[in-house]
Write a protein that holds these residues in place. Structure first.
Motif, PDB file in Angstrom:
ATOM      1  N   ILE A  89       0.957  -1.253   0.186  1.00 38.92           N
ATOM      2  CA  ILE A  89       0.001   0.036  -0.039  1.00 38.92           C
ATOM      3  C   ILE A  89       0.749   1.133   0.081  1.00 38.92           C
ATOM      4  CG2 ILE A  89      -1.736  -1.176   1.110  1.00 38.92           C
ATOM      5  CD1 ILE A  89      -1.156   0.259   3.641  1.00 38.92           C
ATOM      6  N   THR A  90       0.248   2.344  -0.433  1.00 41.56           N
ATOM      7  CA  THR A  90       0.853   3.596  -0.625  1.00 41.56           C
ATOM      8  C   THR A  90      -0.147   4.562  -0.616  1.00 41.56           C
ATOM      9  OG1 THR A  90       2.625   4.825  -1.867  1.00 41.56           O
ATOM     10  CG2 THR A  90       1.112   3.720  -3.248  1.00 41.56           C
ATOM     11  N   SER A  94      -2.937   5.999   3.431  1.00 36.61           N
ATOM     12  CA  SER A  94      -2.816   4.701   3.520  1.00 36.61           C
ATOM     13  C   SER A  94      -2.891   4.384   4.879  1.00 36.61           C
ATOM     14  CB  SER A  94      -1.644   4.039   2.881  1.00 36.61           C
ATOM     15  OG  SER A  94      -0.525   4.724   3.480  1.00 36.61           O
ATOM     16  N   PHE A  95      -2.692   5.142   5.869  1.00 39.63           N
ATOM     17  CA  PHE A  95      -2.496   5.024   7.335  1.00 39.63           C
ATOM     18  C   PHE A  95      -4.030   4.950   7.885  1.00 39.63           C
ATOM     19  CE2 PHE A  95       1.449   7.168   6.819  1.00 39.63           C
ATOM     20  CZ  PHE A  95       2.359   6.120   7.531  1.00 39.63           C
ATOM     21  N   LYS A  96      -4.958   5.373   7.171  1.00 35.77           N
ATOM     22  CA  LYS A  96      -6.284   5.800   7.723  1.00 35.77           C
ATOM     23  C   LYS A  96      -6.943   4.195   7.894  1.00 35.77           C
ATOM     24  CE  LYS A  96     -10.905   7.998   6.759  1.00 35.77           C
ATOM     25  NZ  LYS A  96     -11.545   8.671   5.928  1.00 35.77           N
ATOM     26  N   TYR A  97      -6.618   3.049   6.774  1.00 34.26           N
ATOM     27  CA  TYR A  97      -7.338   1.887   7.061  1.00 34.26           C
ATOM     28  C   TYR A  97      -6.150   1.017   7.421  1.00 34.26           C
ATOM     29  CZ  TYR A  97     -10.942   4.707   4.572  1.00 34.26           C
ATOM     30  OH  TYR A  97     -11.805   5.333   4.438  1.00 34.26           O
ATOM     31  N   TYR A  98      -5.127   1.203   7.734  1.00 35.00           N
ATOM     32  CA  TYR A  98      -4.007   0.198   7.985  1.00 35.00           C
ATOM     33  C   TYR A  98      -4.370  -0.715   8.998  1.00 35.00           C
ATOM     34  CZ  TYR A  98       0.951  -1.343   8.647  1.00 35.00           C
ATOM     35  OH  TYR A  98       1.916  -1.968   8.818  1.00 35.00           O
ATOM     36  N   ASP A  99      -4.792  -0.548  10.309  1.00 33.26           N
ATOM     37  CA  ASP A  99      -5.255  -1.767  11.091  1.00 33.26           C
ATOM     38  C   ASP A  99      -6.289  -2.520  10.712  1.00 33.26           C
ATOM     39  OD1 ASP A  99      -3.461  -0.474  13.001  1.00 33.26           O
ATOM     40  OD2 ASP A  99      -4.809   0.683  13.977  1.00 33.26           O
ATOM     41  N   SER A 102      -5.001  -4.875   8.019  1.00 37.23           N
ATOM     42  CA  SER A 102      -3.973  -5.874   8.409  1.00 37.23           C
ATOM     43  C   SER A 102      -4.910  -7.128   8.701  1.00 37.23           C
ATOM     44  CB  SER A 102      -3.194  -5.135   9.552  1.00 37.23           C
ATOM     45  OG  SER A 102      -4.036  -4.849  10.619  1.00 37.23           O
ATOM     46  N   ILE A 107       1.126  -6.575   5.623  1.00 38.17           N
ATOM     47  CA  ILE A 107       1.026  -5.222   4.791  1.00 38.17           C
ATOM     48  C   ILE A 107       2.415  -4.600   4.822  1.00 38.17           C
ATOM     49  CG2 ILE A 107       0.372  -2.757   5.283  1.00 38.17           C
ATOM     50  CD1 ILE A 107      -1.937  -3.309   6.482  1.00 38.17           C
ATOM     51  N   ARG A 109       4.359  -1.350   3.495  1.00 37.88           N
ATOM     52  CA  ARG A 109       4.024   0.027   2.995  1.00 37.88           C
ATOM     53  C   ARG A 109       5.156   0.572   2.017  1.00 37.88           C
ATOM     54  NH1 ARG A 109       3.918   5.568   4.036  1.00 37.88           N
ATOM     55  NH2 ARG A 109       1.943   6.623   3.589  1.00 37.88           N
TER      56      ARG A 109
END
Length: 342
Positions: A89-90, A94-99, A102, A107, A109
């Motif tokens: 992901i980039t 991308s941090f918004k839905y990271y958790d 996963s 993941i 990044r």
């Protein structure tokens, strides 16, 4: 005929995402002739001549629910069980839905600018036909026989980043502006109440900025422009007629905003082209998405500023516009996948 979606049949178990401020771009691969049960952007599909897979693309407004639904339709998730080995992901979002993502796979990044670098590296390595083009009331594809480097990339998403690529490994961000697609969408929503980017782009086809903008042939500049003539229709003052004409068609307002956005970006891009002495300038990003009105506005603006400087530079565009980041994530993913499976 329907597939029983399984990776032994055709899907490569990596999903590559570029999550921007408003849109998620998805790139994945399936073996040649694998029948997909979802709608992808067929015009962008890449058939890799040297491999037995094809690269597919799709996009949607940022939504974890929609992303999971699409992955289920493709066959990556079956009965709630994910068969995805790794997400690459980039993008700034991308941090918004990271958790949440996963929960469906590992993941990795990829730095946003590295993803752009790898995306161009992939396109340049496979020399895919009809990839780069100019636009002047129609598309004219470039038949490149040599490398595309060096070049300047103007990447227009919610904001704008301008990067200089000296070669496939050396690049730097040299500038940018906050006046990008996010501004266009926000002001268009303020004027029209519409928040759908595709609908706004359709409106620009019916609109004309002549009722809202002061044009070059309508103002006295006090000097003779190198390009000026009685038919000069370039923008002198954005929204310059609103004060005397409050009854403006919404499509005309949106068209004016498109001109305002593209003229500002094109002038900055041309100045950096001149400053760094690089003639080849590519415009990309999901703001453009090969929409003809946007392509034409950028071509008019960039060519105009070039003529003002007594030069003959033109902007270049990319067929996979908006997906360079997710394509770069795919480049990373497919290299690792091939190494682990040989």
């Amino acid at each position: 005929m329907q597939n029983n979606p399984s990776f032994s049949q055709g899907l490569i178990p990596i999903v590559c995402l570029d999550i921007g401020g408003t849109l998620t771009k998805v790139t994945f691969a399936a073996k040649t002739n694998f029948i997909l049960n979802c709608q992808t952007k067929q015009e962008l599909k890449i058939k890799n001549e040297d491999q037995d897979y094809e690269i597919h693309f799709l996009s949607h407004p940022n939504s974890l629910e929609v992303l999971i639904q699409q992955l289920e339709q493709i066959g990556f998730i079956i009965d709630g069980k994910s068969n995805i080995q790794t997400f690459y992901i980039t993008g700034g979002g991308s941090f918004k839905y990271y958790d949440q993502i996963s929960n469906y796979g590992n993941i990795v990044r990829i730095n946003e600018f590295d993803a752009l670098k790898f995306g161009f590296k992939l396109l340049d390595s496979i020399k895919y036909k009809n990839t780069y083009f100019t636009f002047n009331n129609g598309i004219e594809y470039l038949q490149l026989t040599a490398s595309i480097y060096p070049f300047i990339l103007v990447n227009i998403g919610s904001g704008v980043s301008i990067l200089k690529f000296d070669n496939e490994d050396k690049f730097a961000r040299i500038s940018g502006t906050c006046l990008g697609g996010g501004m266009f969408l926000g002001l268009s929503h303020l004027f029209t109440g519409i928040n759908d980017f595709d609908e706004l782009l359709k409106m620009t086809k019916q609109g004309s900025n002549a009722a809202t903008d002061l044009l070059m042939d309508e103002v006295h500049l006090g000097f003779q422009s190198p390009t000026r003539n009685k038919n000069e229709k370039h923008v002198a003052v954005s929204m310059g007629k609103l004060k005397q004409n409050s009854n403006i068609n919404q499509s005309d307002l949106v068209k004016s905003l498109l001109y305002m956005t593209t003229y500002n970006i094109s002038q900055i891009a041309f100045l950096h082209s001149k400053l760094h002495n690089i003639e080849r300038v590519f415009f990309s990003g999901h703001f453009i998405r090969n929409h003809e009105e946007t392509l034409q506005c950028i071509n008019e603006a960039f060519s105009y500023f070039s003529k003002l400087d007594q030069q003959n530079r033109h902007p270049y565009f990319i067929k996979h516009d908006g997906f360079i980041g997710s394509l770069g994530s795919f480049w990373n993913g497919i290299q690792t996948y091939k190494q682990n499976n040989h």
